[in-house]
Design a protein around this motif. Structure first.
Motif, PDB file in Angstrom:
ATOM      1  N   PRO A  31     -48.062  41.602 -48.331  1.00 24.81           N
ATOM      2  CA  PRO A  31     -48.674  41.043 -47.019  1.00 24.81           C
ATOM      3  C   PRO A  31     -49.886  41.707 -46.432  1.00 24.81           C
ATOM      4  O   PRO A  31     -51.031  41.288 -45.901  1.00 24.81           O
ATOM      5  CB  PRO A  31     -47.706  41.011 -46.003  1.00 24.81           C
ATOM      6  N   ASN A  57     -41.772  35.121 -54.334  1.00 28.41           N
ATOM      7  CA  ASN A  57     -42.807  35.407 -53.413  1.00 28.41           C
ATOM      8  C   ASN A  57     -44.026  34.558 -53.334  1.00 28.41           C
ATOM      9  O   ASN A  57     -44.874  34.831 -54.368  1.00 28.41           O
ATOM     10  CB  ASN A  57     -43.303  36.654 -53.305  1.00 28.41           C
ATOM     11  N   GLN A 169     -45.522  45.209 -44.023  1.00 26.24           N
ATOM     12  CA  GLN A 169     -44.114  44.776 -43.832  1.00 26.24           C
ATOM     13  C   GLN A 169     -43.380  44.490 -44.965  1.00 26.24           C
ATOM     14  O   GLN A 169     -44.028  43.814 -45.957  1.00 26.24           O
ATOM     15  CB  GLN A 169     -44.044  43.549 -42.822  1.00 26.24           C
ATOM     16  N   ASP A 171     -41.603  42.701 -47.631  1.00 25.03           N
ATOM     17  CA  ASP A 171     -41.707  41.437 -47.925  1.00 25.03           C
ATOM     18  C   ASP A 171     -40.823  40.754 -49.195  1.00 25.03           C
ATOM     19  O   ASP A 171     -41.119  41.083 -50.422  1.00 25.03           O
ATOM     20  CB  ASP A 171     -43.189  40.896 -48.421  1.00 25.03           C
TER      21      ASP A 171
END
Length: 359
Positions: A31, A57, A169, A171
């Motif tokens: 991200p 993802n 963050q 992910d």
């Protein structure tokens, strides 16, 4: 080297070949880079065994596989000509993708070689050991011990590239098919049992000094059941024997060890309400999935803070801790033994108490 001196990349490759926990902890780069370079396509190069953590993802254009097992097989068979041809073909494939920016998140010779194979005009490595600094253009060395949060070295790399710290963050995406398999496995295992919040236990890892006392897991499971929670033990195929011993100490413990593939295990964790585990990839997955997680650390201390209130690290800083791969306690593993069942249960209760039951 200033980021402003380089044109905006169109194709970015992250090289982190292994291991499972490190893949999870470095996933925050996805991200962060996606927001920092919104026009760029993101790719990841990893080993086949780690690919299921990444392939679902949607922010990744593709997951590329380093064929390590195939190369090792050819080397063992002394088929050096075939091995050389495979390496050349792999290098040609990477070059053909015309990456503008390659990030070696492992900093070893094998990952540095993969980065070098791409021929990218900008190659950056974290720390760069084993001579791999000769294969990249920039070497990023985070200040030792300055950041005790999960994935600190990858956070540092993201900010080095100009990404705001808040964008890093963890992910971890859950695939639709693995989720269906995990839900089916849960439904079968829970048949006839009362409906309770699910607590997944992750006792298994690669080194004995990272393990919690085995009988403690059975005792912990019994206490969780008394508090209206349903414990589930999870692990890989090589953990089946140890899981059977733990399950033997608690008849109502659900044992799914070795029954799920890696991405199905991720999906199962996402369906639980809490996770308790040692320093292993599955525990870090709980943090990545924002699950209330209690992490038991002793000989290793990959982080002291998850950067989120949903994960609490239990770690006693003994004079010998963390010893990592060189224990000095002659097999006593005091650091893990003094994390008693009562302490762990109290921490789990404080972190997540959906029923309002008293400790």
């Amino acid at each position: 080297m200033s980021t402003a001196a380089h044109p905006e990349p169109r194709r970015i490759l992250i090289v982190r070949l292994s291991a499972l926990g490190d893949i999870v902890m470095s996933s925050g780069l996805i991200p962060a880079l996606h927001k920092r370079f919104p026009q760029a396509e993101l790719y990841w190069l990893t080993e086949a065994g780690c690919a299921p953590l990444l392939k679902h993802n949607p922010k990744l254009k593709d997951v590329l596989i380093w064929p390590r097992a195939q190369w090792e097989q050819l080397l063992k068979a002394k088929q050096y000509g075939a091995l050389w041809r495979e390496i050349r073909a792999f290098r040609k494939m990477l070059r053909s993708m015309r990456f503008d920016l390659v990030l070696d998140g492992q900093g070893l010779l094998k990952s540095g070689m993969c980065a070098w194979f791409t021929g990218a005009p900008r190659r950056i490595s974290i720390i760069a050991r084993e001579g791999s600094h000769l294969l990249v253009h920039e070497r990023v060395v985070p200040p030792a011990g300055a950041d005790t949060r999960i994935g600190s070295e990858y956070r540092y790399l993201a900010t080095y590239l100009g990404a705001p710290e808040a964008d890093f963050q963890l992910d971890l995406a859950v695939g639709a098919a693995p989720l269906a398999k995990a839900q089916a496995a849960l439904q079968a295992a829970l048949a006839g049992k009362p409906q309770r919040p699910l607590v997944v236990l992750c006792p298994f890892t690669t080194r004995p000094q990272k393990h919690w006392v085995e009988t403690n897991w059975s005792e912990l499971a019994r206490h969780l059941l008394e508090r209206g929670l349903q414990p589930i033990v999870l692990g890989g195929p090589s953990d089946k024997e140890a899981a059977a011993r733990i399950a033997a100490g608690c008849s109502d413990l659900i044992n799914l060890t070795g029954l799920l593939k890696l991405d199905e295990s991720v999906a199962l964790i996402s369906q639980c309400q809490q996770l308790i585990g040692v320093d292993t990839g599955l525990t870090h997955m709980g943090t990545a999935l924002r699950l209330p997680t209690v992490a038991l650390f002793g000989s290793t201390r990959p982080y002291l803070s998850s950067g989120t209130p949903t994960t609490q690290v239990m770690y006693d800083a003994l004079p010998c801790s963390p010893c990592r791969r060189r224990p000095t306690c002659e097999g006593r593993f005091d650091c893990m033994k003094q994390l008693t069942v009562d302490r762990v249960l109290a921490q789990a209760q404080a972190l997540y108490n959906p029923t309002g039951l008293a400790p």
